[in-house]
Design an enzyme around this catalytic site. Structure first.
Site, PDB file in Angstrom:
ATOM      1  N   GLY A  50      -9.808  82.283  20.678  1.00  8.71           N
ATOM      2  CA  GLY A  50     -10.194  81.166  21.553  1.00  8.71           C
ATOM      3  C   GLY A  50     -11.425  81.525  22.373  1.00  8.71           C
ATOM      4  CG  HIS A  51     -11.327  84.657  25.343  1.00 15.28           C
ATOM      5  ND1 HIS A  51     -10.148  85.332  25.135  1.00 15.28           N
ATOM      6  CD2 HIS A  51     -11.272  84.176  26.601  1.00 15.28           C
ATOM      7  CE1 HIS A  51      -9.410  85.263  26.230  1.00 15.28           C
ATOM      8  NE2 HIS A  51     -10.057  84.553  27.138  1.00 15.28           N
ATOM      9  CB  SER A  90      -2.498  82.337  26.093  1.00 13.33           C
ATOM     10  OG  SER A  90      -2.266  82.998  27.314  1.00 13.33           O
ATOM     11  CB  SER A  91      -4.890  87.062  27.652  1.00 14.01           C
ATOM     12  OG  SER A  91      -6.230  86.808  27.322  1.00 14.01           O
TER      13      SER A  91
END
Ligand code: PAF
Length: 280
Positions: free
Chosen positions: A32-33, A185-186
């Site tokens: 995502g990043h 998500s992290s």
């Protein structure tokens, strides 16, 4: 990729450029990043990412100390994604003295949902983002890319940029999902194997709530309760699952137009708190 730890080094590195495109992160980068970095690249004359785990946006009992820090892997991923400059300040570089001067977001937007369950969170986010903007985008401005996964955060940042007349274009990146639908998500890394299998239930509950709301908008509150009860029955502890207007995140009403709403949710699975949203 050039790595700058201090504000002076960063400004020196960015001096030749006029329109940076910036992706702020707290590291532990996932697809995502990286998609945000790829989205940012054509939007400026230099692509900048930051990695800084911002103490100001964590409550005392939250996971600041254990937040995953994966420096080597993050650098490799950013380099491969074509990031030109990585700003990775140490705490003493960004906060050389206690950050007593803070950005206070509009309570009408920031004290509900995430802000209700994490008091002070958006003050911490807005303060660090304002400071990162000052370091990376400076007086001449540029573009900043934020993921829609943190939907309310994106809205707070947009409002901050608008109300302070910052010369910054805020661009939204779509949420990236695992093949089963779980939003990347992290914090997914905290999930055990069984929890990971179960975790997709949050995004499923949001989509189901959106579909039911479309059929019975006048029973909105009841449908939200049912959605939360459904998750509770599977062992989750939901904070909220709610249908809101995209424009101001106020509760949706029966007459609201299709395509103007978003369903947002936050729920704890074991020790891990996950958030997600779905526009409809
Ligand atoms: O979304 C995040 O990772 C953080 O809230 C941000 C925007 C980098 C500020 O610390």
């Amino acid at each position: 990729m050039l790595i700058a730890h201090t504000i002076d080094d960063l400004r020196q590195a960015l001096a030749p450029y006029r329109r940076p495109a910036f992706v702020p992160t707290m590291g532990n980068l996932h697809d995502g990043h990286i998609a945000l970095v790829e989205q940012a690249r054509p939007l400026g004359d230099v692509t900048v990412a930051s990695i800084f785990v911002n103490r100001l946006q964590f409550l005392p009992h939250e996971d600041f100390d254990s937040y995953p820090r994966t420096w080597e892997a993050d650098c490799n991923r950013l380099q491969a994604a074509g990031c030109d400059v990585l700003f990775a300040p140490r705490e003493a570089d960004l906060y050389p003295e206690p950050q007593t001067f803070k950005v206070q977001p509009d309570p009408a937007l920031a004290d509900m949902l995430e802000g209700h369950f994490r008091p002070g969170f958006f003050t911490g986010v807005a303060t660090v983002v304002m400071k990162l903007f000052a370091c990376v985008l400076g007086a001449s401005g540029g573009t900043a890319v934020f993921g829609k996964k943190d939907y309310q955060q994106l809205m707070v940042i947009r409002q901050m940029v608008r109300q302070f007349a910052l010369p910054i274009t805020v661009v939204a990146g779509e949420t990236r999902r695992a093949p089963d639908g779980l939003a990347l998500s992290s914090r997914n890394g905290y999930l055990g194997l069984q929890e990971r299998q179960e975790a997709v239930a949050l995004s499923q509950a949001l989509r189901q709530l959106a579909a039911r709301w479309e059929q019975q908008p006048s029973s909105g509150l009841e449908l939200e309760q049912q959605a939360m009860d459904g998750l509770r029955a599977r062992g989750w502890q939901p904070d909220y699952l709610t249908v809101r207007r995209r424009g101001d995140l106020q509760p949706a009403a029966a007459g609201d137009a299709a395509g103007s709403l978003v369903v947002l949710g936050a729920a704890r699975l074991g020790a891990t708190r996950l958030i997600d949203n779905w526009e409809f």
